[in-house]
Design a protein around this motif. Structure first.
Motif, short mmCIF file in Angstrom:
data_model
loop_
_atom_site.label_atom_id
_atom_site.label_comp_id
_atom_site.label_asym_id
_atom_site.label_seq_id
_atom_site.Cartn_x
_atom_site.Cartn_y
_atom_site.Cartn_z
N ALA A 21 0.84 -1.17 0.08
CA ALA A 21 -0.04 0.08 -0.08
C ALA A 21 0.84 1.26 -0.22
O ALA A 21 0.53 2.33 -0.80
N GLN A 22 1.89 1.34 0.68
CA GLN A 22 2.90 2.48 0.89
C GLN A 22 3.50 2.55 -0.53
O GLN A 22 3.68 3.84 -0.98
N TYR A 82 5.98 12.32 3.15
CA TYR A 82 5.34 11.05 3.47
C TYR A 82 5.66 10.43 4.68
O TYR A 82 7.10 10.15 4.87
N GLU A 99 0.98 4.20 -2.88
CA GLU A 99 0.81 5.47 -2.54
C GLU A 99 1.80 6.45 -2.89
O GLU A 99 1.62 7.76 -3.45
N ASN A 132 1.88 7.15 -6.68
CA ASN A 132 1.08 7.89 -7.23
C ASN A 132 1.36 9.44 -6.73
O ASN A 132 1.43 10.38 -7.68
N LEU A 133 2.18 9.73 -5.65
CA LEU A 133 2.34 11.00 -5.21
C LEU A 133 3.75 11.64 -6.37
O LEU A 133 3.54 12.57 -6.87
N ASN A 136 5.51 16.88 -0.88
CA ASN A 136 4.77 16.13 0.05
C ASN A 136 5.69 15.57 1.10
O ASN A 136 6.96 15.26 0.56
#
Length: 943
Positions: free
Chosen positions: A176-177, A323, A180, A183-184, A321
């Motif tokens: 999942a990480q 994270y 994510e 996508n960033l 961003n």
């Protein structure tokens, strides 16, 4: 202060062997010395037996620790004394005549008396140390004995470790990480974006970042991955970016602003991705950031850091961003733990009694993969007994679970060190010589261990010292104390140390005076406080030039056994100070001059490695024949060095490696002990002399544009190969000149007539040696793992000959003539262990040359093919769907048209969609050479 027993034994066991030699018949006329040496040997043997018992004790009282420190220092001093003796007296041969013996005796009389006095003093010191142990009742049986320490080591790398570093294990909880973060980074924002990954040390930031970086880097024109240490050398870091970007050598400079300008110029009109790993402070990022231009091409920068303040600050001047990476939850941690201990989460089910203690252990690990793996590695090396697991659990602090910290992580990693077999501890600590994030080659490291005496002959059996050292290395990898960097066919060829583990190593080194690190002259000034045994110099320019080493510091440096020297500084000590030096490692910087003229006085020197940029220079003494103990002479980078002409007189030299441009001194045939010979400009006479080097294991030759090997050279080389019966690695390479590569002209097919090939050979690389076809004798090379050949033609029987080789895992072939309609069926059972296949043809029809049948090439993972230079014929590899292990397809492009590239991508994408494993597909760009022959060297993925 904690003292580690095995660090004393690291010098003790080799010393006992030397003392035994001094008691031999050749020293019979030195009766007093022999008596005292005999006493020392027996006293040290008794102490060694006590050390063996103490090595199994977890907690020793202070007096025991202090006694062990005294034994260690005494052993070092005795070893130095023996070194002095051998330097002054030399080897004594029973075959020497009476006159020579008398002359030698008179010439060394004063030295003998001086040595006798030293040994007398050491005898008195040994007696005092023994009496002190009795006087203060130093005990060897206090504390609890560790039942998990085992001396068993294995030669091979544990496949679970390889899976771990290939992502199979660490992907637990990370999918999942990964999605994510991808996508960033891959959104449609045109502006430069910086994504900072922040989290605790050991949480897996670098693993996640590297996985995502590898996933997406093919979509960028330029890509860079650099690591930043806690004390970064920004010049080296920026120079490393230069190298990864392919910036021309002449644009390198030692000035930071020039380096930055060159990077900006390179990236100005490119879409780039930069991964900066382990950023520690704001000023470093402030400088690095200047090199990355904003060009509205969807460029991306990733940063990993433990410090949230640095992450926030790093991103404040651009679209960004942050994270936050979180520890694993219990379910994820449990899977990772059991995968490492048992190989699979489900394989532990028969040990239901371990569930409760497992829960407690995982709770104390705080969900950090590094901590979980460290504990699992300890338990993986022993039987699954509840008592052992309880001992580990009881020794772990619960505080780490609620308040993770660097010290807490070091405490958990310290358990891995504590449960390490005693012979491996000094080998691990030796890595403290290298800076943070340094990639160390396996073969380099094991030669350094051997030269330092850290590899024990008690593990020899039927193995040579190098194979024993490889077993040591593999065991450290299996325990995850060394992290693999470069791997081939299940072997780890280079490694690095996790920065938290390196912190622990340096702490242990400081506690035990094992390695001293000096960053500046102030650190050097403090060296007078104790005898330095190993020194890592990481000096930076600046400060006052050191004109003279104070006498107190000189005395301290005189006892250094290993010196690792990173960059030349104005206040670097003179090499002549290091009287007892055994290992000398120098990594020079841009523009440095390395002065080695003093090494000729270093009688004890066994290992010399100098690595330089091409603009650095190395100065050797004219003569080095006094270095009678030298085993490794390795010069990398400098193209202008003149190798000392008497190097062939060194009796113990095993490994001789120099740049290809260096000229080989005369007398190479006299170096009978050589195991490794790499580099050199060589002449016909040199080739003829190779036949005398019957102990060679590794031979790498390079012929360059100003020398044609000719028919006579081919005959001489083939004739020599028949005599090199111990050869395991042979590479003959051509340097590309203005008119293309220089081919070896074997017009008479002399290599085909080789009657007695070296049957133990494992790697055979004959690049630019044009063969008519595959020689029949290759079919008898049962140990052959890697093969590189150019052939004019390849009939079906030659394919079958190669396909029956039982050990072949990597095959690179360039076939000049392949008929357009030629198809060879590769049936079941052929190429049983082949993992990498590269097959090329100038016209691009190698793709349809081989037809894979069901059951053929069952382990093939990577397939490289050359695209045609003309129009695309619309074909893809025949039978590709039968290659069930295939993970990656690579099409190599050199002169294909844009239309050809588009058609090829479409055709391969369709073929891959039909493959059951859906392997990846990448088009690689190769730089052109004038005659169109491309081989085994690829550039960047083509967008």
């Amino acid at each position: 202060m904690e003292r580690i027993v095995s660090l004393s034994k690291g010098v003790m066991e080799p010393l006992l062997g030397k003392l035994t030699n001094l008691m031999g018949a050749e020293y019979a006329n030195m009766s007093v010395v022999r008596q005292r040496v005999s006493f020392l040997k027996h006293e040290l043997c008794a102490m060694n037996a006590v050390l063996d018992k103490m090595d199994l004790v977890d907690d020793l009282d202070p007096s025991a620790k202090d006694w062990m420190g005294q034994v260690r220092e005494m052993a070092y001093d005795i070893d130095d004394c023996v070194g002095d003796f051998m330097a002054q007296i030399g080897d004594i041969s029973a075959e020497q005549g009476f006159v020579l013996k008398v002359t030698r005796y008179l010439r060394t009389l004063w030295a003998r008396r001086e040595i006798a006095v030293q040994i007398k003093e050491l005898k008195a010191r040994a007696i005092e140390v023994s009496e002190r142990r009795l006087r203060y009742m130093v005990s060897d049986d206090k504390g609890s004995s560790s039942s998990l320490v085992s001396d068993n080591i294995q030669l091979a790398i544990d496949p679970r470790v390889m899976a771990h570093y290939q992502g199979a294990a660490l992907l637990v909880g990370i999918d999942a990480q990964r999605a994510e973060l991808t996508n960033l980074l891959m959104d449609s924002e045109d502006k430069l974006k910086v994504v900072s990954i922040v989290g605790l040390g050991g949480v897996g930031k670098t693993t996640l970042a590297k996985i995502v970086y590898d996933d997406i880097k093919g979509d960028f024109d330029c890509k860079v991955f650099v690591s930043v240490s806690q004390q970064p050398d920004l010049r080296s870091l920026l120079s490393g970016i230069h190298v990864q970007l392919g910036i021309e050598e002449n644009s390198h400079s030692s000035e930071i602003n020039v380096l930055i300008d060159c990077i900006k110029k390179k990236l100005t009109n490119k879409r780039y991705i930069i991964l900066i790993d382990d950023l520690w402070d704001q000023p470093a990022w402030d400088i690095i950031r200047c090199a990355f231009p904003e060009n509205n091409k969807r460029c991306r920068v990733m940063i990993t850091t433990r410090l949230k303040d640095v992450a926030c600050w790093a991103c404040c001047n651009c679209y960004h961003n942050i994270y936050s990476m979180q520890p694993l939850n219990y379910a994820e941690a449990r899977i990772l733990f059991f995968n490492r201990v048992f190989g699979s989460e489900n394989d532990h089910t028969s040990h239901f009694e371990l569930e409760k203690v497992t829960t407690e252990i995982l709770k104390k690990c705080g969900g950090l993969p590094l901590a979980i793996t460290a504990v699992a590695n300890i338990l993986a090396t022993c039987p699954a007994r509840l008592s052992d697991w309880m001992n580990i659990n009881n020794s772990m602090s619960l505080q780490f679970a609620t308040n993770p910290s660097l010290e807490g992580m070091k405490q958990i990693l310290g358990m891995s060190y504590k449960h390490l077999p005693r012979h491996l501890r000094p080998c691990l600590l030796f890595l403290g010589l290298y800076p943070e994030d340094w990639v160390v080659e396996r073969d380099v490291l094991i030669h350094e261990w051997i030269a330092e005496g850290l590899v024990s002959d008690i593990h020899l059996g039927q193995l040579c010292l190098e194979n024993v050292a490889k077993k040591y290395f593999n065991e450290l990898v299996n325990r995850n104390l060394l992290q693999p960097v470069r791997t081939e066919h299940g072997e780890v060829l280079s490694c690095k140390v996790h920065d938290i583990m390196l912190d622990l190593i340096l702490t242990k080194c400081a506690e035990n005076d094992f390695i001293t690190v000096a960053h500046n002259y102030e650190d050097i000034e403090r060296l007078h406080q104790y005898k330095v045994r190993r020194l890592s110099l990481r000096l930076r320019d600046g400060g006052t030039t050191l004109e003279r080493i104070p006498e107190t510091i000189s005395e301290s440096l005189a006892h250094v056994r290993s010196l690792a020297w990173f960059k030349i500084s104005a206040y670097t000590p003179n090499l002549s100070l290091f009287k007892y030096l055994r290992v000398l490692i120098i990594y020079a910087g841009t523009g440095d001059t390395v002065d080695l003229t003093a090494i000729s006085v270093l009688f004890q020197l066994r290992y010399l490695r100098v690595s330089t940029p091409e603009d650095a220079r190395v100065g050797f003494p004219n003569k080095i024949r006094e270095l009678v103990n030298l085993e490794t002479f390795h010069i990398h980078g400098d193209k202008t060095s003149v190798i000392p002409s008497d190097i062939f007189l060194l009796p113990r030299l095993l490994h001789l490696m120099v740049p290809h441009e260096a000229r080989l001194p005369k007398g190479i045939g006299k170096m009978k002990a050589l195991h490794t010979l790499c580099g050199f400009k060589f002449s016909l006479k040199d080739i003829e002399s190779l036949a005398e080097l019957t102990n060679l294991r590794i031979l790498k030759l390079c012929y360059i544009a100003n020398f044609d090997i000719g028919t006579a050279g081919v005959d001489a080389l083939v004739s020599s190969l028949e005599k090199l019966i111990n050869l395991k690695y042979l590479a003959v390479d051509g340097r590309t000149g203005r008119n293309g590569p220089l081919w070896i002209k074997d017009e008479d097919n002399r290599l085909h007539a080789l009657s007695d090939p070296p049957t133990h050979i494992e790697v055979l690389k004959l690049e630019y040696w044009m063969l008519y076809r595959i020689p029949n004798w290759i079919g008898v090379l049962m140990c052959l793992r890697c093969l590189t050949l150019h052939v004019n033609m390849m009939p079906a029987e030659d394919v079958y000959l190669l396909g029956r080789l039982p050990s072949l895992v990597e095959l690179h072939l360039f076939v000049v003539h392949i008929p357009v309609d030629k198809i060879v069926e590769v049936g079941a059972g052929l190429f049983p262990v082949l993992e990498i296949l590269q097959i090329e043809n100038e016209h691009g029809n190698a793709m349809t040359f081989l037809r894979s049948e069901t059951g053929s090439m069952p382990k093939l993972q990577q397939l490289f093919l050359l695209l045609p230079r003309g129009e695309w014929r619309g074909t893809t590899p025949v039978g590709m769907e039968h290659l069930l292990s295939l993970k990656g397809m690579y099409a190599i492009w050199n002169r294909s048209s844009g239309q050809c590239l588009r058609e090829a991508r479409a055709a391969f994408s369709k073929a891959i969609d039909l493959h059951p494993g859906h392997p990846s597909f990448t088009i690689l760009y190769c730089p052109l050479v004038s005659n169109g022959y491309l081989f085994a060297t690829f550039g960047s993925p083509l967008v």
